[in-house]
Design an enzyme around this catalytic site. Structure first.
Site, short mmCIF file in Angstrom:
data_model
loop_
_atom_site.label_atom_id
_atom_site.label_comp_id
_atom_site.label_asym_id
_atom_site.label_seq_id
_atom_site.Cartn_x
_atom_site.Cartn_y
_atom_site.Cartn_z
N HIS A 267 2.50 -3.06 5.17
CA HIS A 267 1.12 -2.56 5.10
C HIS A 267 0.15 -3.71 4.79
CE1 HIS A 267 -1.88 0.67 3.85
NE2 HIS A 267 -2.40 -0.42 3.31
N GLU A 268 0.52 -4.56 3.80
CA GLU A 268 -0.39 -5.65 3.40
C GLU A 268 -0.46 -6.73 4.48
OE1 GLU A 268 -2.35 -4.94 1.17
OE2 GLU A 268 -1.18 -3.30 0.33
N GLY B 235 -0.11 -2.62 -3.64
CA GLY B 235 -0.37 -3.90 -2.98
C GLY B 235 -1.83 -4.04 -2.63
N GLN C 244 -9.11 -7.23 1.74
CA GLN C 244 -9.71 -6.06 1.10
C GLN C 244 -10.73 -6.44 0.04
OE1 GLN C 244 -5.54 -4.39 0.60
NE2 GLN C 244 -6.75 -2.50 0.74
N CYS D 244 -3.98 3.72 0.95
CA CYS D 244 -4.59 2.39 1.01
C CYS D 244 -5.78 2.36 0.07
CB CYS D 244 -5.03 2.09 2.44
SG CYS D 244 -5.81 0.48 2.63
N LEU D 245 -5.88 1.30 -0.75
CA LEU D 245 -7.00 1.23 -1.69
C LEU D 245 -8.35 1.16 -0.95
CD1 LEU D 245 -5.55 -1.17 -4.43
CD2 LEU D 245 -5.69 1.32 -4.45
N HIS E 22 -2.89 -5.83 7.03
CA HIS E 22 -4.27 -6.16 6.64
C HIS E 22 -4.59 -7.61 7.00
CE1 HIS E 22 -5.93 -2.73 4.51
NE2 HIS E 22 -4.88 -2.62 3.72
ZN ZN Z 1 -4.25 -1.06 2.59
#
Ligand code: ZN
Length: 181
Positions: A136-137, A33, A38, A94-95, A140
């Site tokens: 999680h997203e 995701g 981000q 997490c990216l 963000h």
């Molecule tokens: Zn993340």
């Protein structure tokens, strides 16, 4: 990444471009995701794709079990979540925090209300990895990072990595002056 994203009122060409950038980026990174925050855009838009993972996901639309894969990649605009299940621990990365991986406690399932990429309303219940990835997203989009949800012992254990990442981010910002990713 710390501000709450603005709601999308109209699916403009810019929003469509943002969605296609997010999908391209998450697929290039083999991620599950990615949120608009981000990539430096504070709007309530995220993308999810659980097809890469072996971890199970469940999805229910109007009380019927459906195959989550047939909804992937999933675009969520202005998502609102209602927890529906006991908190369970599960691994998360997490990216935006490469090489950090930790157990995070989250409700096992959630009810999701959002708009899809075309602006049509979407409502479903999900569990497993899909529920974890969406939570999680959506965090963000609200300016919350998974490191905020780690327990103290885990954060203490990861402190050297987190400090190194912060130093690297500061150095990148100082050299380019661009927004943090
Ligand atoms: Zn993340």
């Amino acid at each position: 990444m710390r501000q709450k994203g603005a709601r999308v009122e109209t699916i403009t060409p810019e929003v469509r471009q943002l969605i296609s950038d997010l999908l391209e980026t998450v697929h290039a990174a083999d991620g599950v995701g990615l949120a608009a925050h981000q990539v430096g855009v504070p709007l309530q838009v995220c993308v999810i794709d659980v097809r890469q993972s072996e971890r199970p996901s469940t999805m229910e639309v109007a009380g019927q079990q459906v195959d989550p894969n047939s909804f992937m990649p999933m675009v969520l605009i202005n998502p609102v979540l209602t927890p529906a299940g006991e908190p369970v621990a599960g691994g998360e990365g997490c990216l935006s925090f490469p090489e950090i991986y930790a157990e995070i406690l989250r409700p096992e399932s959630v009810i999701v209300e959002a708009l899809d990429a075309s602006g049509a309303p979407l409502k479903f219940k999900c569990g497993g990895l899909l529920a974890r990835a969406i939570q999680h997203e959506v965090d963000h989009l609200n300016g919350i990072l998974f490191i905020d949800r780690m327990d103290r012992a885990t954060r203490e254990e990861l402190r050297p990595e987190l400090e190194a990442l912060q130093a690297a981010t500061r150095a990148r910002l100082a050299s380019t002056g661009s927004a943090a990713r």
